[in-house]
Each structure stands twice: as C-alpha cells, then as structure tokens.
Design a protein around this motif. Structure first.
Motif, short mmCIF file in Angstrom:
data_model
loop_
_atom_site.label_atom_id
_atom_site.label_comp_id
_atom_site.label_asym_id
_atom_site.label_seq_id
_atom_site.Cartn_x
_atom_site.Cartn_y
_atom_site.Cartn_z
N VAL A 196 10.97 34.03 49.30
CA VAL A 196 10.62 35.53 49.08
C VAL A 196 10.78 35.73 47.70
N THR A 197 11.81 35.11 46.88
CA THR A 197 12.43 35.29 45.47
C THR A 197 13.19 36.49 45.44
N CYS A 198 14.31 36.48 44.63
CA CYS A 198 15.30 37.48 44.59
C CYS A 198 14.57 38.91 44.11
N LEU A 199 13.67 39.08 43.25
CA LEU A 199 13.16 39.88 42.68
C LEU A 199 12.48 40.81 43.69
N VAL A 200 11.48 39.83 44.40
CA VAL A 200 10.82 40.55 45.52
C VAL A 200 11.70 41.19 46.66
N ASP A 201 12.75 40.43 46.88
CA ASP A 201 13.73 40.79 47.97
C ASP A 201 14.19 42.22 47.55
N LEU A 202 14.79 42.39 46.26
CA LEU A 202 15.71 43.21 46.16
C LEU A 202 14.70 44.57 45.32
N PHE A 203 13.52 44.37 44.73
CA PHE A 203 12.95 45.48 44.23
C PHE A 203 11.70 45.64 44.67
N ARG A 204 10.89 44.58 45.35
CA ARG A 204 9.56 44.95 45.87
C ARG A 204 9.06 44.18 47.03
N PRO A 205 9.87 44.68 48.10
CA PRO A 205 9.53 43.91 49.42
C PRO A 205 8.14 43.88 49.87
N SER A 206 7.32 44.88 49.44
CA SER A 206 6.08 44.78 49.77
C SER A 206 5.28 43.75 49.52
N VAL A 207 5.68 43.13 48.31
CA VAL A 207 4.94 41.94 47.92
C VAL A 207 5.25 40.68 48.93
N GLY A 208 6.33 40.56 49.48
CA GLY A 208 6.53 39.74 50.62
C GLY A 208 5.74 40.02 51.69
N PHE A 209 5.74 41.20 52.21
CA PHE A 209 4.63 41.56 53.28
C PHE A 209 3.16 41.22 53.05
N ALA A 210 2.86 41.36 51.82
CA ALA A 210 1.68 41.02 51.26
C ALA A 210 1.37 39.47 51.36
N ALA A 211 2.29 38.77 50.83
CA ALA A 211 2.13 37.35 51.06
C ALA A 211 2.11 36.94 52.44
N LEU A 212 3.06 37.46 53.25
CA LEU A 212 3.04 37.08 54.54
C LEU A 212 1.74 37.32 55.31
N LYS A 213 0.99 38.32 55.13
CA LYS A 213 -0.49 38.83 55.60
C LYS A 213 -1.26 37.79 54.92
N LEU A 214 -1.51 37.51 53.84
CA LEU A 214 -2.44 36.43 53.27
C LEU A 214 -2.25 34.89 53.82
N LEU A 215 -0.99 34.52 54.02
CA LEU A 215 -0.61 33.33 54.60
C LEU A 215 -0.99 33.19 56.25
N GLN A 216 -0.91 34.27 56.76
CA GLN A 216 -1.40 34.42 58.28
C GLN A 216 -2.84 34.63 58.39
#
Length: 263
Positions: free
Chosen positions: A21-41
């Motif tokens: 996920v990375t630290c910055l995504v986890d702490l400041f921009r979780p929406s990037v993690g959810f977007a990555a999850l969607k793209l991968l799925q």
C-alpha cells in the motif's frame, strides 16, 4: 472492463498479488489503495493486503541507515514472498523493493537468494497492468484535460513512461497535454526536501510554473509524495488545479476530493 478484454489482459489465470500500500497512501490517501485494488481485480488478480506490511525502508536507506534498512527489507520480504506478484502504486517504493533490497542483502547466505527471487516479482502498479497483465484499456470516463508528471524512480529505475499514457488514452472524455520537462524532478525526493529545503523549493517552483503553463484541468502522477509536494506548491502560488494519483483516474474513482481537499 468487459469480460473479453479482461480475458485478453490475462497472461496467467488469476495470479495472487500482494498489494504494497505504501506509507503515504495508508496515512494520507487511502483512496489510492482502493483504486489500485479495483484495477488489479479488474485485471483478474486475486489481491491480498498483508497486515504485517510496513514502510519499504527508503527513508532509512536514503539516510545511510543500512542496518535498519536491512531489517525492514527482511520483514517486507517475509510478508510478501508467498504471492505470485508484489505490486505498489508508487514507483519510488516499488524501486526500493525491486532494485535496492538485493543490494542491501547481497552476500547474506539466506537473504540474498530470497531478496533476488522477491525482487523479480515486484512491479509498479500501472507497469504491472500493462506489461504483465496486458491491459490495454480501462472502463472509465473523465471529462478533463490532464497533464502527467513522470516521477524520478518510476521513470529512471523502472522504465515507467508509456504505460500510464497508454491507459489514459483509453478513458472517455480525457485529453492529455504533455507537461514541459515532465521527466524533471519535482523536488520532493523523500528526505531530500527535508535536508535541502531551499533547493527543493527552487525545483518545485519551476515544476509548478510548467504545470500551470500546461493549461490542464488536472495534474496526475504515479507517486503520492510527488503529488503532495506539487499540490502544496501550486496552492501556495494560488493555482487552482485538481491533483490526483493516476490510479484514481484509471479506476474511475474521481468522486473523492482531490489531493489537498476541494478546490
């Protein structure tokens, strides 16, 4: 993405992917993690997010702290080596895992081989989608003119350049205006901006001028650190521009506020 496109994108049936996920995504921009999850799925991957993951170790590594960097590297490898692939929505973090872990652990009778095998399956998100999963288009619509900044690590260490542009070209309503000196550093550089604030500020000032001159509605990049740095400078200069991680746009997840809040 329709089923036909999804099957065409698949080179290995439903591979397992560990999402770093990375630290910055986890702490400041979780929406990037959810977007990555969607793209991968959408690309047919079975995605997991190991709870034991931590920082990639780059701040310690860049500061010369090899002992702690090695400990972090071993912890990350242990958490992720069971997956077919390891994917990060950050060229900077992905390059740390892929390029520098083997250097850190070279010569270790156990960890050298493990780090080499681990590094071989690490990819930056958009590079993984295009180069490994053979994704050629995404199901998204964004009515905007965008410009794109190529982050240093993704571009120089991982060769990420054409991949995001290829997928952005498939988005309905989106037009890409190339940024002048798109490959020039934004001035963030992790600990660099803390150690050398005056130089960092001079670099990001030039970058923000180029961004404004592009006339685009939206600034995109693949690294959150770069985006936060450029967004902050744009706001301090009074430039109203929407700033987003490229994964959010590719996933069609632009209903969240842009980086730095609403314009």
């Amino acid at each position: 993405m329709n089923m036909e496109t999804r099957l065409a994108a698949s080179t290995t049936t439903n591979p397992s992917v560990g999402l770093f996920v990375t630290c910055l995504v986890d702490l400041f921009r979780p929406s990037v993690g959810f977007a990555a999850l969607k793209l991968l799925q959408d690309a047919g991957c079975i995605v997991s997010v190991p709870e034991t993951q931590t920082c990639c170790g780059q701040p310690a590594y860049n500061s010369g702290d090899r002992a702690d960097s090695r400990e972090i590297a071993m912890q990350v490898i242990a958490a992720f080596e069971g997956f077919d692939y390891v994917v990060a929505p950050s060229g900077s973090c992905a390059a740390m895992l892929k390029k520098h872990y083997p250097e850190l652990l070279a010569g270790d009778p156990v960890w050298e081989a493990r780090s080499t095998a681990f590094a071989a399956k690490v990819f930056e998100l958009v590079s993984f989608l295009v180069d490994v999963r053979r994704v050629t288009s995404v199901d998204a619509a964004v009515d905007a003119s965008v410009t794109y900044h190529d982050s240093c690590s993704g571009l120089r260490e991982l060769g990420v350049h054409d991949q995001p542009r290829a997928l952005l070209a498939s988005i309905d309503g989106l037009s890409l205006t190339e940024l002048r000196d798109a490959d020039v550093c934004c001035g963030f550089g992790g600990t660099f901006c803390v150690k050398y604030p005056d130089i960092s500020n001079a670099i990001v000032t030039k970058k923000s001028v180029a961004i404004e001159e592009s006339g685009a509605d939206m600034l995109l990049a693949g690294d959150l650190g770069c985006l936060m740095n450029m967004d902050g400078k744009l706001k301090r200069r009074g430039v109203a521009m929407e700033v987003r991680h490229v994964a959010e746009v590719l996933a069609g997840m632009t209903d969240t506020p842009p980086i730095g809040g609403r314009l």
